[in-house]
Structures are given as structure tokens and as C-alpha cells.
Design a protein around this motif. Structure first.
Motif, PDB file in Angstrom:
ATOM      1  N   HIS A 107       0.858  -1.185   0.000  1.00  0.00           N
ATOM      2  CA  HIS A 107       0.000   0.000   0.000  1.00  0.00           C
ATOM      3  C   HIS A 107       0.895   1.236   0.000  1.00  0.00           C
ATOM      4  O   HIS A 107       1.714   1.413   0.902  1.00  0.00           O
ATOM      5  CB  HIS A 107      -0.922  -0.014   1.217  1.00  0.00           C
ATOM      6  CG  HIS A 107      -1.912  -1.143   1.191  1.00  0.00           C
ATOM      7  ND1 HIS A 107      -2.330  -1.800   2.319  1.00  0.00           N
ATOM      8  CD2 HIS A 107      -2.553  -1.725   0.135  1.00  0.00           C
ATOM      9  CE1 HIS A 107      -3.198  -2.745   1.981  1.00  0.00           C
ATOM     10  NE2 HIS A 107      -3.346  -2.719   0.655  1.00  0.00           N
ATOM     11  N   ARG A 157      -3.211   4.383  -1.310  1.00  0.00           N
ATOM     12  CA  ARG A 157      -3.169   2.965  -0.976  1.00  0.00           C
ATOM     13  C   ARG A 157      -2.931   2.079  -2.195  1.00  0.00           C
ATOM     14  O   ARG A 157      -2.239   1.059  -2.121  1.00  0.00           O
ATOM     15  CB  ARG A 157      -4.504   2.594  -0.314  1.00  0.00           C
ATOM     16  CG  ARG A 157      -4.645   1.147   0.134  1.00  0.00           C
ATOM     17  CD  ARG A 157      -6.020   0.941   0.760  1.00  0.00           C
ATOM     18  NE  ARG A 157      -6.230  -0.426   1.189  1.00  0.00           N
ATOM     19  CZ  ARG A 157      -5.948  -0.889   2.403  1.00  0.00           C
ATOM     20  NH1 ARG A 157      -5.436  -0.090   3.311  1.00  0.00           N
ATOM     21  NH2 ARG A 157      -6.189  -2.148   2.719  1.00  0.00           N
ATOM     22  N   TYR A 158      -3.484   2.471  -3.337  1.00  0.00           N
ATOM     23  CA  TYR A 158      -3.616   1.587  -4.477  1.00  0.00           C
ATOM     24  C   TYR A 158      -2.412   1.675  -5.415  1.00  0.00           C
ATOM     25  O   TYR A 158      -1.541   2.521  -5.257  1.00  0.00           O
ATOM     26  CB  TYR A 158      -4.901   1.948  -5.231  1.00  0.00           C
ATOM     27  CG  TYR A 158      -6.070   2.136  -4.288  1.00  0.00           C
ATOM     28  CD1 TYR A 158      -6.574   1.061  -3.565  1.00  0.00           C
ATOM     29  CD2 TYR A 158      -6.620   3.407  -4.073  1.00  0.00           C
ATOM     30  CE1 TYR A 158      -7.617   1.240  -2.671  1.00  0.00           C
ATOM     31  CE2 TYR A 158      -7.664   3.585  -3.190  1.00  0.00           C
ATOM     32  CZ  TYR A 158      -8.167   2.498  -2.476  1.00  0.00           C
ATOM     33  OH  TYR A 158      -9.173   2.671  -1.590  1.00  0.00           O
ATOM     34  N   GLY A 169     -10.356  -1.777  -4.522  1.00  0.00           N
ATOM     35  CA  GLY A 169      -9.563  -0.654  -4.963  1.00  0.00           C
ATOM     36  C   GLY A 169     -10.435   0.565  -5.142  1.00  0.00           C
ATOM     37  O   GLY A 169     -11.490   0.697  -4.511  1.00  0.00           O
ATOM     38  N   ASP A 176      -6.240  -2.368  -5.134  1.00  0.00           N
ATOM     39  CA  ASP A 176      -5.625  -2.655  -3.843  1.00  0.00           C
ATOM     40  C   ASP A 176      -4.795  -3.921  -4.016  1.00  0.00           C
ATOM     41  O   ASP A 176      -5.341  -5.032  -4.062  1.00  0.00           O
ATOM     42  CB  ASP A 176      -6.699  -2.844  -2.780  1.00  0.00           C
ATOM     43  CG  ASP A 176      -6.130  -3.020  -1.383  1.00  0.00           C
ATOM     44  OD1 ASP A 176      -4.986  -3.517  -1.255  1.00  0.00           O
ATOM     45  OD2 ASP A 176      -6.820  -2.669  -0.410  1.00  0.00           O
TER      46      ASP A 176
END
Length: 359
Positions: A107, A157-158, A169, A176
Motif C-alpha cells: 500500500h 493505498r492503491y 480498490g 488494492d
């Protein structure tokens, strides 16, 4: 989605599933003349300030310098490129029978495992005492230093995929990565590019142990003390009991190391789910002792301690796998690690993208 799947039996036919009930051949478990553990000394000698967020370019330069100075002891390679063309760097060290894989920063906005991984590569690859040489003779370690270089740049994060409309995601942003390690999905069919790279690296390396580093929000235990890190083993019901127990042994070693070597640490269990696409579960299903470690995002004043926590756990797991002590740990001791507890008041809004119940 079904058109992307290949039967698990067919995928596993090309990558043998292996047992981790014993982490090394019995005849090699406790070699004569094994040196005393100097993990504590290495943690103490870590620079007081480590760059907590090296850029992708700085990370590449540091790894190249380490490889050059190591005189062949460290092999640095790209396991593939991100969607924006950035290499996903991995470093391999040692030639021993026990295989350990560390993964960091799946992440992009969870950065602190990467500098710890970089310092671990530096220590194990450049150190040349009897202890360092002995470790390299007992283990082979593969370190995916930053799994999501695009997410790091975008501070989300993605991964980066503007065409993404994912189940896990964010549409228009990316996938994700840590939801796309399902053993039933072949790497070439994986919509999350970097997850496919990790799958291939895993299949080529076939590690006995996998430790995946993430970051979580801020939590307190039942006594009101703040949690500094949380960990968990595979919870998918189809993971073999022997592999769950092996991962619990790894978890005990990591918890002890963080608590013993980093003052003020307070480690809990992580309340993770059993979805098989999460690396913790996926690589347990593939036969590894697979463990998640979540460093709490406690603010800038605690970042150096959190980097030390990740580094300490890496060294301790390596040492215990090398000297055979890992196999003697009672896995039931992992169940004694206390639960995480509630979010620290007034911190939930600071972590809007931390899906903490799902790794």
C-alpha cells in the motif's frame, strides 16, 4: 471475472506446494559453532535517523550501491515494472537452505516497512563478521523492498491504473494490491500488475517464510496503552494446520523481538479476515509460514521507532530460522498475544483509507 481464473490445481501443478513443518533439514538445524545472536547489537547500531520515505530514485541508488559494495553477496533485480514504468526492486542475499521472503509497502501510503527493509539488506549483505557470514550460509532471503512504487509517488493505498473499476480498490485510481494474491488467479491474468509480479517472485523463490509489512491506524489495548504494531498469521480455513502453526511460531518471534528491542513497544493481534486474495492467506494456502505485520501510524515523532520495530523483527526471524530455534517455539504462545482493542480517540478520521479489518 471467471474468465481470468485458472483452477487452483492447475496453477499448483506448476509450482510445488511445500511444507514448512521443519524450516531446515534436521542435520543442519543446529550446526556446531553457531554464533550468539547479535540482533540486539544490530538494532542498537542502526542510525538514529533513517530516511522514512526515500524516493523511488533514492531507493534504487541505495540498492545499487549496496549491491556494488557487497562484492556479489547481494543480487538486486527488478521483478517487473509498475503501470507507470517504475521498477519493483528486490534484493536477494545468502545461499542457505531456509528461504525467507519479506514484502514491504504494497500500500503506497504505508511507507515505513521499506526503509526498514533497505537497512536490513544493508546489514545482512554488507556485514562481514562471523555472525553475518553464518546467517548468509543458513538462509536465503528475498526482499521486495517497495512493492508499490506508483502508490508511493501518489501517496495513496492503491497501484496506479486509471482504467481500474476494481472489486477491491478505487475506480479511476487503481487496485488494492493486497487483495489480488489469490492462488486461483495466475499472474498473467492478475489485474493488479504489481500483485502479479509478487506472485511470480514467490513462485520462483518458493519461500518457507513470508512476512508482509503494512501500516494501520492508532489503537489502544484494554488497559488504555497505545498499540505500536499488530500481527497475524493465515486465517483462511483451508490453510494446512502445520503452516498455520509455523506462521504462529514466526509471529511469536516477531512479537518478542519488537517488544524486547524497541522500548515502549506494545504488540497486539491484528483482526484480519480470511479472504484468500490477501497475501497473508494466499501464501499460507501455497504452503508458506505467512505473517502480516502492521506498524501503527503514530506520527512523525514515532517513525524511527517503528522503522526499528520492523527491522528488529526481520533480524529476529532470520536468526531464529537460521539457528533452528524457530521450530522449538510453542505455536500456542501466539494465541496469548492480546487483541488490538479500540481506535485511539480522535484518530479515525486521520486514516480514511485504512481498511484495517482486511489487512
Amino acid at each position: 471475472m471467471n474468465s481470468r481464473l485458472r483452477p487452483l490445481s492447475l496453477l499448483c501443478a506448476s509450482v510445488a506446494v511445500f511444507s514448512v513443518a521443519a524450516f531446515a533439514p534436521p542435520a543442519q538445524a543446529e550446526p556446531a559453532g553457531a554464533p550468539a545472536d547479535r540482533s540486539a547489537a544490530e538494532v542498537r547500531s542502526l542510525p538514529r535517523t533513517v530516511d522514512p520515505r526515500p524516493s523511488n530514485e533514492e531507493l534504487a541508488e541505495e540498492l545499487a550501491e549496496i549491491a556494488d559494495r557487497s562484492r556479489g553477496r547481494v543480487e538486486v533485480r527488478s521483478i517487473g515494472d509498475s503501470n507507470q514504468g517504475r521498477p519493483v526492486w528486490a534484493a536477494r542475499i545468502g545461499d542457505g537452505p531456509v528461504r525467507i521472503q519479506y514484502i514491504s509497502q504494497q500500500h503506497g501510503n504505508e511507507p515505513l516497512g521499506a526503509p526498514a527493509a533497505l537497512e536490513y539488506v544493508r546489514t545482512l549483505g554488507l556485514g562481514n563478521s562471523f555472525w553475518h557470514r553464518w546467517l548468509r550460509s543458513r538462509v536465503t532471503v528475498d526482499v521486495i523492498v517497495r512493492a508499490n512504487p506508483d502508490g508511493h509517488v501518489h501517496d495513496w493505498r492503491y497501484n496506479y491504473d486509471p482504467d481500474a473499476d476494481p472489486e477491491y480498490g478505487q475506480a479511476g485510481q487503481g487496485y488494492d494490491i493486497n487483495r489480488y494474491h489469490d492462488p486461483a488467479v495466475a499472474p498473467d491474468d492478475n489485474p493488479a500488475t504489481e500483485a502479479g509480479h509478487i506472485q511470480r517472485a514467490y513462485a520462483e523463490f518458493r519461500p518457507d517464510i513470508v512476512v508482509d509489512y503494512h501500516m494501520q491506524g492508532r489503537y489502544i489495548d484494554d488497559e488504555g496503552r497505545e498499540i505500536t504494531a499488530s500481527l497475524l498469521w493465515p486465517t483462511h480455513p483451508d490453510v494446512a494446520d502445520s503452516d498455520v502453526e509455523a506462521a504462529q511460531q514466526v509471529s511469536v518471534v516477531a512479537e518478542r523481538a519488537i517488544t524486547r528491542l524497541v522500548p515502549g513497544s506494545n504488540v497486539s493481534l491484528y483482526p484480519g479476515g480470511d479472504y484468500q486474495g490477501i497475501a497473508r492467506n494466499a501464501y499460507g494456502l501455497r504452503g508458506s509460514a505467512s505473517v502480516l505485520i502492521e506498524l501503527s501510524d503514530m506520527g512523525a515523532e514515532h517513525e524511527q521507532a517503528q522503522i526499528r520495530s520492523a527491522y528488529a523483527a526481520m533480524l529476529a526471524v532470520t536468526q531464529s530460522a537460521a539457528d533452528g530455534s524457530l521450530r522449538r517455539i510453542d505455536p500456542d504462545r501466539a494465541e496469548q498475544i492480546p487483541p488490538r482493542g479500540e481506535p485511539l480517540p480522535d484518530t479515525e478520521r486521520a486514516h480514511p483509507l485504512r481498511l484495517d479489518s482486511l489487512d
